[in-house]
Design a protein around this motif. Structure first.
Motif, mmCIF file in Angstrom:
data_model
loop_
_atom_site.group_PDB
_atom_site.id
_atom_site.type_symbol
_atom_site.label_atom_id
_atom_site.label_comp_id
_atom_site.label_asym_id
_atom_site.label_seq_id
_atom_site.Cartn_x
_atom_site.Cartn_y
_atom_site.Cartn_z
ATOM 1 N N ARG A 316 0.845 -1.215 0.000
ATOM 2 C CA ARG A 316 0.000 0.000 0.000
ATOM 3 C C ARG A 316 0.873 1.255 0.000
ATOM 4 N NH1 ARG A 316 -4.057 -2.883 2.725
ATOM 5 N NH2 ARG A 316 -3.040 -2.637 4.739
ATOM 6 N N ALA A 317 1.922 1.241 0.827
ATOM 7 C CA ALA A 317 2.814 2.410 0.909
ATOM 8 C C ALA A 317 3.515 2.625 -0.433
ATOM 9 C CB ALA A 317 3.848 2.203 2.022
ATOM 10 N N GLU A 318 3.939 1.530 -1.071
ATOM 11 C CA GLU A 318 4.597 1.649 -2.386
ATOM 12 C C GLU A 318 3.654 2.337 -3.380
ATOM 13 O OE1 GLU A 318 5.194 -2.068 -4.503
ATOM 14 O OE2 GLU A 318 6.210 -1.055 -6.160
ATOM 15 N N MET A 319 2.405 1.916 -3.388
ATOM 16 C CA MET A 319 1.475 2.435 -4.396
ATOM 17 C C MET A 319 1.053 3.887 -4.116
ATOM 18 S SD MET A 319 1.672 0.198 -6.618
ATOM 19 C CE MET A 319 2.361 -1.464 -6.655
ATOM 20 N N GLU A 320 1.094 4.297 -2.832
ATOM 21 C CA GLU A 320 0.865 5.720 -2.519
ATOM 22 C C GLU A 320 1.910 6.569 -3.237
ATOM 23 O OE1 GLU A 320 -1.273 7.461 -0.640
ATOM 24 O OE2 GLU A 320 -2.444 5.722 0.005
ATOM 25 N N GLU A 321 3.166 6.129 -3.126
ATOM 26 C CA GLU A 321 4.272 6.864 -3.741
ATOM 27 C C GLU A 321 4.168 6.838 -5.268
ATOM 28 O OE1 GLU A 321 6.411 8.768 -2.083
ATOM 29 O OE2 GLU A 321 5.139 8.176 -0.387
ATOM 30 N N VAL A 322 3.701 5.716 -5.788
ATOM 31 C CA VAL A 322 3.555 5.556 -7.237
ATOM 32 C C VAL A 322 2.602 6.628 -7.794
ATOM 33 C CG1 VAL A 322 2.426 4.022 -8.928
ATOM 34 C CG2 VAL A 322 4.197 3.122 -7.401
ATOM 35 N N VAL A 323 1.471 6.794 -7.121
ATOM 36 C CA VAL A 323 0.484 7.776 -7.585
ATOM 37 C C VAL A 323 1.057 9.189 -7.485
ATOM 38 C CG1 VAL A 323 -1.791 8.794 -7.105
ATOM 39 C CG2 VAL A 323 -1.507 6.312 -7.105
ATOM 40 N N LYS A 324 1.724 9.484 -6.369
ATOM 41 C CA LYS A 324 2.317 10.833 -6.198
ATOM 42 C C LYS A 324 3.292 11.126 -7.327
ATOM 43 C CE LYS A 324 2.276 11.103 -1.225
ATOM 44 N NZ LYS A 324 3.099 10.720 -0.109
ATOM 45 N N PHE A 325 4.135 10.138 -7.630
ATOM 46 C CA PHE A 325 5.138 10.317 -8.683
ATOM 47 C C PHE A 325 4.465 10.585 -10.024
ATOM 48 C CE2 PHE A 325 7.526 8.586 -12.250
ATOM 49 C CZ PHE A 325 8.779 9.159 -12.085
ATOM 50 N N ALA A 326 3.484 9.760 -10.362
ATOM 51 C CA ALA A 326 2.847 9.877 -11.678
ATOM 52 C C ALA A 326 2.116 11.214 -11.815
ATOM 53 C CB ALA A 326 1.901 8.704 -11.907
ATOM 54 N N LEU A 327 1.479 11.666 -10.722
ATOM 55 C CA LEU A 327 0.758 12.941 -10.784
ATOM 56 C C LEU A 327 1.721 14.112 -10.990
ATOM 57 C CD1 LEU A 327 -1.929 12.608 -7.948
ATOM 58 C CD2 LEU A 327 -2.353 12.754 -10.420
ATOM 59 N N ALA A 328 2.922 13.969 -10.432
ATOM 60 C CA ALA A 328 3.888 15.078 -10.507
ATOM 61 C C ALA A 328 4.626 15.111 -11.840
ATOM 62 C CB ALA A 328 4.904 14.946 -9.360
ATOM 63 N N SER A 329 4.552 14.051 -12.607
ATOM 64 C CA SER A 329 5.284 13.995 -13.874
ATOM 65 C C SER A 329 4.588 14.877 -14.921
ATOM 66 C CB SER A 329 5.338 12.536 -14.358
ATOM 67 O OG SER A 329 5.943 12.470 -15.620
ATOM 68 N N PRO A 330 5.358 15.643 -15.716
ATOM 69 C CA PRO A 330 4.720 16.521 -16.713
ATOM 70 C C PRO A 330 4.147 15.757 -17.904
ATOM 71 C CG PRO A 330 7.118 16.693 -16.844
ATOM 72 C CD PRO A 330 6.822 15.753 -15.698
ATOM 73 N N LEU A 331 3.205 16.388 -18.579
ATOM 74 C CA LEU A 331 2.680 15.818 -19.836
ATOM 75 C C LEU A 331 3.762 15.924 -20.906
ATOM 76 C CD1 LEU A 331 -0.860 17.461 -19.743
ATOM 77 C CD2 LEU A 331 -0.419 14.993 -19.766
ATOM 78 N N PRO A 332 3.683 15.100 -21.957
ATOM 79 C CA PRO A 332 4.665 15.226 -23.044
ATOM 80 C C PRO A 332 4.590 16.632 -23.658
ATOM 81 C CG PRO A 332 3.333 13.247 -23.313
ATOM 82 C CD PRO A 332 2.704 14.043 -22.216
ATOM 83 N N ALA A 333 5.712 17.090 -24.189
ATOM 84 C CA ALA A 333 5.726 18.419 -24.808
ATOM 85 C C ALA A 333 4.997 18.362 -26.148
ATOM 86 C CB ALA A 333 7.176 18.858 -25.030
ATOM 87 N N PRO A 334 4.172 19.398 -26.458
ATOM 88 C CA PRO A 334 3.421 19.383 -27.727
ATOM 89 C C PRO A 334 4.343 19.210 -28.935
ATOM 90 C CG PRO A 334 2.707 21.192 -26.329
ATOM 91 C CD PRO A 334 3.882 20.575 -25.640
ATOM 92 N N GLU A 335 5.533 19.793 -28.885
ATOM 93 C CA GLU A 335 6.433 19.691 -30.056
ATOM 94 C C GLU A 335 6.964 18.270 -30.272
ATOM 95 O OE1 GLU A 335 6.793 21.692 -27.491
ATOM 96 O OE2 GLU A 335 8.856 21.737 -26.713
ATOM 97 N N ASP A 336 6.748 17.384 -29.281
ATOM 98 C CA ASP A 336 7.196 15.997 -29.440
ATOM 99 C C ASP A 336 6.104 15.089 -30.024
ATOM 100 O OD1 ASP A 336 9.614 16.658 -28.452
ATOM 101 O OD2 ASP A 336 9.255 15.897 -26.419
ATOM 102 N N ALA A 337 4.962 15.684 -30.373
ATOM 103 C CA ALA A 337 3.789 14.879 -30.766
ATOM 104 C C ALA A 337 4.091 13.836 -31.838
ATOM 105 C CB ALA A 337 2.641 15.789 -31.219
ATOM 106 N N VAL A 338 4.911 14.171 -32.834
ATOM 107 C CA VAL A 338 5.158 13.191 -33.917
ATOM 108 C C VAL A 338 6.572 12.603 -33.852
ATOM 109 C CG1 VAL A 338 3.436 14.085 -35.528
ATOM 110 C CG2 VAL A 338 5.738 15.051 -35.530
ATOM 111 N N LYS A 339 7.235 12.832 -32.704
ATOM 112 C CA LYS A 339 8.632 12.403 -32.585
ATOM 113 C C LYS A 339 8.803 10.893 -32.726
ATOM 114 C CE LYS A 339 12.441 13.764 -29.567
ATOM 115 N NZ LYS A 339 12.693 14.446 -28.281
ATOM 116 N N TYR A 340 7.846 10.116 -32.235
ATOM 117 C CA TYR A 340 8.014 8.652 -32.254
ATOM 118 C C TYR A 340 7.083 7.987 -33.258
ATOM 119 C CZ TYR A 340 10.320 10.132 -28.021
ATOM 120 O OH TYR A 340 11.121 10.775 -27.141
ATOM 121 N N VAL A 341 6.694 8.721 -34.250
ATOM 122 C CA VAL A 341 5.827 8.150 -35.285
ATOM 123 C C VAL A 341 6.728 7.655 -36.418
ATOM 124 C CG1 VAL A 341 3.952 8.616 -36.913
ATOM 125 C CG2 VAL A 341 3.951 9.705 -34.654
ATOM 126 N N TYR A 342 6.643 6.370 -36.710
ATOM 127 C CA TYR A 342 7.554 5.793 -37.700
ATOM 128 C C TYR A 342 6.874 5.436 -39.010
ATOM 129 C CZ TYR A 342 10.597 5.499 -33.676
ATOM 130 O OH TYR A 342 11.354 5.828 -32.582
#
Ligand SMILES: Cc1ncc(C[n+]2csc(CCOP(=O)(O)OP(=O)(O)O)c2C)c(N)n1
Ligand SMILES: [Mg+2]
Length: 343
Positions: A316-342
């Motif tokens: 339970r403690a591990e997953m509390e930290e997991v959610v905090k981490f994911a919420l704090a992570s930024p969204l991808p940058a708009p200019e990267d939208a097609v960066k991984y399109v092959y």
């Protein structure tokens, strides 16, 4: 003697811990819809009820073996060693996610942890797995590929074509047919819709002269034993096997995603919402694989009640930290939208 009877106390404890981590992680995904509406865009398909099947199967693998699940895929990478924080960040489509936020819940991939890809196109992952097994055979890597797919997916043409080629070429692959009783919203035995022919589904293996067995997918040790035999067979160059693992999907197909201003709400399980069969759902909950394995491990002295509580608190403690981490992570940058399109 069953191979699982040689599992050490540490390994059994590891298995219980992984089952709990999957359940607790999925619980956090579900809660995100209510606690942080709009953070997960689109559906997230949870796999509660599959924990014993996933962990029992994956406990048999060798380190370099590959794992290719279907779209209901959060649990597998957790067991393979993908950092749970990066996994949740991916489900939140954030920059620190395992696919840098470009994959999302259904298209996870973590090749560094032997998880080449999942697929939202049901049935196709079965062919991908055989392709990976073919590569392993040609390159003589000694790897076995574990292919996981649903009962519904076993109706797809890709399943039959892949079973044929895999058998003909004796590919090192274990097909794990996860019979969770439902195909999205449809119950497997819905008589008026003829949802799926054949019972047990493992008999489909006969047409390809490969072993086909059905296991109780609510018991990780039973799954371990049959998958272990199939994996050893593949490792010995004798070709593929089909294992039908039977359990019950405890969560509904997907979470109903409503974004503000409409209040977020959970969909009821199909047993109730579609079929009005509360009794079926309650019986499946009473047969919860995690509760059963906990009781088994305490009953045979592998764990004490205190050990089990300690593991539960730490997960339970591990997953509390997991959610905090994911919420704090930024969204991808708009200019990267097609960066991984092959393509
Ligand atoms: C090729 C394809 N057809 C249809 C769908 C829509 N679809 C999503 S899940 C699903 C049912 C899958 O059943 P099963 O394989 O048993 O998976 P489960 O719902 O149990 O996870 C369908 C038809 C899809 N994703 N891909
Ligand atoms: Mg299914």
């Amino acid at each position: 003697m069953a191979a699982s009877s040689a599992l050490s106390k540490d390994r059994l404890t590891w298995m219980y811990t992984q089952m709990l981590r999957i359940r607790e992680f999925e619980e956090r995904v579900k809660r995100t819809f209510v606690e942080h509406p709009g953070v997960i865009r689109g559906h997230a398909h949870l796999g509660d009820g599959a924990e014993a099947s996933i962990v029992g199967a994956l406990a048999t693998r060798h380190e370099s073996d590959l794992v290719m699940p279907s779209y209901r895929c959060h649990g597998y990478p957790l067991v393979l060693g993908t950092p749970a924080k990066a996994l949740m960040a991916e489900i939140y489509q954030r920059r620190d996610g395992i696919c840098k936020g470009f994959g999302g819940s259904m298209h996870l991939a973590d090749p560094a942890h032997h998880f080449p890809t999942a697929s939202g196109i049901i049935g196709q992952g079965i062919a991908h797995a055989a392709g990976a097994a073919y590569a392993a055979q040609v390159k003589k890597t000694g790897q076995v590929v574990y292919s996981f797919f649903g009962d519904g997916s076993s109706k797809q043409g890709a399943f039959y074509e892949t079973m044929n080629l895999a058998a003909v070429w004796k590919l090192p692959v274990v097909f794990v047919l996860e019979n969770n009783q439902y195909q999205a919203y449809t119950h497997i035995s819905l008589e008026d819709a003829n949802a799926i022919a054949g019972d047990p589904l493992s008999q489909k293996a006969k047409a390809f002269s490969m072993p086909g067995v059905t296991a109780d997918g609510t018991d990780p040790l039973k799954v371990y034993d049959v998958v272990n035999e199939a994996a050893e067979r593949a490792r010995a160059g004798k070709g593929p096997s089909l294992v039908e693992s039977k359990f019950y999907r405890l969560s509904p197909h997907g979470n109903a995603i409503t974004v503000p201003p409409v209040p977020t709400q959970f969909q009821e399980h199909e047993a109730i919402e579609v079929y009005g069969n509360k009794a079926e759902f309650e019986a499946a909950k009473a047969n919860d694989p995690i509760k059963k394995f906990r009781a088994h491990l305490i009953g045979n002295g592998t764990l004490t009640e205190q050990d089990a509580k300690r593991i539960e608190e730490s997960v339970r403690a591990e997953m509390e930290e997991v959610v905090k981490f994911a919420l704090a992570s930024p969204l991808p940058a708009p200019e990267d939208a097609v960066k991984y399109v092959y393509a």
